[in-house]
Design a protein around this motif. Structure first.
Motif, PDB file in Angstrom:
ATOM      1  N   TYR A   1     -46.324   9.190 -12.273  1.00  0.00           N
ATOM      2  CA  TYR A   1     -47.100   9.442 -13.567  1.00  0.00           C
ATOM      3  C   TYR A   1     -45.729   9.885 -14.420  1.00  0.00           C
ATOM      4  O   TYR A   1     -44.898  10.621 -13.883  1.00  0.00           O
ATOM      5  CB  TYR A   1     -47.825  10.615 -13.345  1.00  0.00           C
ATOM      6  N   ASP A   2     -46.265   9.573 -15.666  1.00  0.00           N
ATOM      7  CA  ASP A   2     -45.153   9.975 -16.550  1.00  0.00           C
ATOM      8  C   ASP A   2     -45.549  11.148 -17.376  1.00  0.00           C
ATOM      9  O   ASP A   2     -46.115  11.356 -18.309  1.00  0.00           O
ATOM     10  CB  ASP A   2     -44.727   8.627 -17.744  1.00  0.00           C
ATOM     11  N   ASP A   3     -45.368  12.439 -16.721  1.00  0.00           N
ATOM     12  CA  ASP A   3     -45.780  13.753 -17.186  1.00  0.00           C
ATOM     13  C   ASP A   3     -45.204  14.010 -18.617  1.00  0.00           C
ATOM     14  O   ASP A   3     -46.197  14.385 -19.416  1.00  0.00           O
ATOM     15  CB  ASP A   3     -45.412  15.028 -16.381  1.00  0.00           C
TER      16      ASP A   3
ATOM     17  N   SER B   1     -49.757  20.879 -21.151  1.00  0.00           N
ATOM     18  CA  SER B   1     -48.504  20.261 -20.426  1.00  0.00           C
ATOM     19  C   SER B   1     -49.067  19.409 -19.281  1.00  0.00           C
ATOM     20  O   SER B   1     -50.480  19.262 -19.125  1.00  0.00           O
ATOM     21  CB  SER B   1     -48.112  21.709 -19.783  1.00  0.00           C
ATOM     22  N   CYS B   2     -48.218  19.096 -18.499  1.00  0.00           N
ATOM     23  CA  CYS B   2     -48.673  18.010 -17.485  1.00  0.00           C
ATOM     24  C   CYS B   2     -47.597  18.180 -16.097  1.00  0.00           C
ATOM     25  O   CYS B   2     -46.467  18.322 -16.270  1.00  0.00           O
ATOM     26  CB  CYS B   2     -48.491  16.606 -18.163  1.00  0.00           C
ATOM     27  N   ASP B   3     -48.258  17.913 -15.234  1.00  0.00           N
ATOM     28  CA  ASP B   3     -47.452  18.232 -13.917  1.00  0.00           C
ATOM     29  C   ASP B   3     -48.274  17.233 -12.842  1.00  0.00           C
ATOM     30  O   ASP B   3     -49.391  17.471 -12.356  1.00  0.00           O
ATOM     31  CB  ASP B   3     -47.440  19.683 -13.302  1.00  0.00           C
ATOM     32  N   HIS B   4     -47.317  16.363 -12.382  1.00  0.00           N
ATOM     33  CA  HIS B   4     -47.749  15.238 -11.227  1.00  0.00           C
ATOM     34  C   HIS B   4     -49.033  14.707 -11.858  1.00  0.00           C
ATOM     35  O   HIS B   4     -49.955  14.535 -10.799  1.00  0.00           O
ATOM     36  CB  HIS B   4     -47.820  16.112  -9.948  1.00  0.00           C
ATOM     37  N   GLY B   5     -49.238  14.189 -13.090  1.00  0.00           N
ATOM     38  CA  GLY B   5     -50.395  13.582 -13.418  1.00  0.00           C
ATOM     39  C   GLY B   5     -51.522  14.462 -13.739  1.00  0.00           C
ATOM     40  O   GLY B   5     -52.749  13.833 -14.350  1.00  0.00           O
TER      41      GLY B   5
ATOM     42  N   ALA C   1     -57.572   9.773 -25.710  1.00  0.00           N
ATOM     43  CA  ALA C   1     -56.254   9.358 -25.906  1.00  0.00           C
ATOM     44  C   ALA C   1     -55.511   8.572 -24.852  1.00  0.00           C
ATOM     45  O   ALA C   1     -54.825   7.583 -25.130  1.00  0.00           O
ATOM     46  CB  ALA C   1     -55.672  10.465 -26.865  1.00  0.00           C
ATOM     47  N   ILE C   2     -55.556   9.362 -23.862  1.00  0.00           N
ATOM     48  CA  ILE C   2     -54.938   8.729 -22.591  1.00  0.00           C
ATOM     49  C   ILE C   2     -55.187   7.234 -22.118  1.00  0.00           C
ATOM     50  O   ILE C   2     -54.730   6.444 -21.736  1.00  0.00           O
ATOM     51  CB  ILE C   2     -54.909   9.709 -21.676  1.00  0.00           C
ATOM     52  N   ARG C   3     -56.497   7.369 -22.118  1.00  0.00           N
ATOM     53  CA  ARG C   3     -57.191   6.148 -21.701  1.00  0.00           C
ATOM     54  C   ARG C   3     -56.976   4.983 -22.627  1.00  0.00           C
ATOM     55  O   ARG C   3     -57.033   3.741 -22.253  1.00  0.00           O
ATOM     56  CB  ARG C   3     -58.675   6.303 -21.349  1.00  0.00           C
ATOM     57  N   ASN C   4     -57.084   5.194 -24.108  1.00  0.00           N
ATOM     58  CA  ASN C   4     -56.747   4.270 -24.849  1.00  0.00           C
ATOM     59  C   ASN C   4     -55.471   3.580 -24.931  1.00  0.00           C
ATOM     60  O   ASN C   4     -55.700   2.564 -25.286  1.00  0.00           O
ATOM     61  CB  ASN C   4     -57.006   4.860 -26.441  1.00  0.00           C
ATOM     62  N   VAL C   5     -54.560   4.338 -24.524  1.00  0.00           N
ATOM     63  CA  VAL C   5     -53.245   3.638 -24.356  1.00  0.00           C
ATOM     64  C   VAL C   5     -52.949   3.277 -22.857  1.00  0.00           C
ATOM     65  O   VAL C   5     -51.976   2.456 -22.533  1.00  0.00           O
ATOM     66  CB  VAL C   5     -52.112   4.439 -24.673  1.00  0.00           C
TER      67      VAL C   5
ATOM     68  N   GLU D   1     -53.999  11.880 -13.015  1.00  0.00           N
ATOM     69  CA  GLU D   1     -54.633  12.539 -11.925  1.00  0.00           C
ATOM     70  C   GLU D   1     -56.208  13.287 -12.290  1.00  0.00           C
ATOM     71  O   GLU D   1     -57.087  13.084 -11.887  1.00  0.00           O
ATOM     72  CB  GLU D   1     -54.085  13.551 -11.117  1.00  0.00           C
ATOM     73  N   GLY D   2     -56.093  14.109 -13.597  1.00  0.00           N
ATOM     74  CA  GLY D   2     -57.142  14.704 -14.045  1.00  0.00           C
ATOM     75  C   GLY D   2     -56.830  15.738 -15.306  1.00  0.00           C
ATOM     76  O   GLY D   2     -55.564  15.844 -15.524  1.00  0.00           O
ATOM     77  N   ILE D   3     -57.787  16.562 -15.624  1.00  0.00           N
ATOM     78  CA  ILE D   3     -57.444  17.495 -16.709  1.00  0.00           C
ATOM     79  C   ILE D   3     -57.926  18.843 -16.161  1.00  0.00           C
ATOM     80  O   ILE D   3     -59.120  18.871 -15.717  1.00  0.00           O
ATOM     81  CB  ILE D   3     -58.286  17.114 -17.889  1.00  0.00           C
TER      82      ILE D   3
END
Length: 86
Positions: free
Chosen positions: A12-14, A40-44, A68-72, A77-79
Motif C-alpha cells: 500500500y502507498d500509505d 492518517s494511514c498505516d499499512h493500508g 475517493a479511494i475507490r474512484n481512483v 485494507e480498511g478504515i
C-alpha cells in the motif's frame, strides 16, 4: 517487513492514501466545518479521528473517504473510524 515486500515494495502507498483521503474531506462542501479531522494511514489502514455532532456526519465522512479511494482505483485494507460524537 516481509520477504516479498523487500523485493516488490510495500503493498500500500500509505502516503498517497492519506493524502487522497485528506483532500476528499477538505473539498466536500458538507465537511467544510470540520477542520480538526485527522486522517492518517498505516499499512493500508486509514484512520479518521476527530469530533462530529451527529452519527450521520460520522458515516458521511467515512463514505467520502472510501469513495475517493475507490474512484481512483487504489487498494486499502480498511478504515478505522475513530470519530467521536460530542
Amino acid at each position: 517487513m516481509s520477504f516479498l515486500s523487500r523485493f516488490f515494495g510495500p503493498k500500500y502507498d500509505d502516503e498517497k492514501l492519506a493524502s487522497l483521503a485528506k483532500q476528499a474531506v477538505e473539498v466536500d462542501p458538507l465537511l467544510a466545518t470540520y477542520p480538526t479531522l485527522d486522517v492518517s494511514c498505516d499499512h493500508g489502514v486509514l484512520t479518521i479521528a476527530g469530533t462530529v455532532h451527529k452519527a450521520e456526519e460520522k458515516d458521511h465522512i467515512e463514505g467520502v473517504v472510501r469513495s475517493a479511494i475507490r474512484n481512483v482505483g487504489l487498494t486499502f485494507e480498511g478504515i478505522d473510524n475513530r470519530l467521536k460524537l460530542v
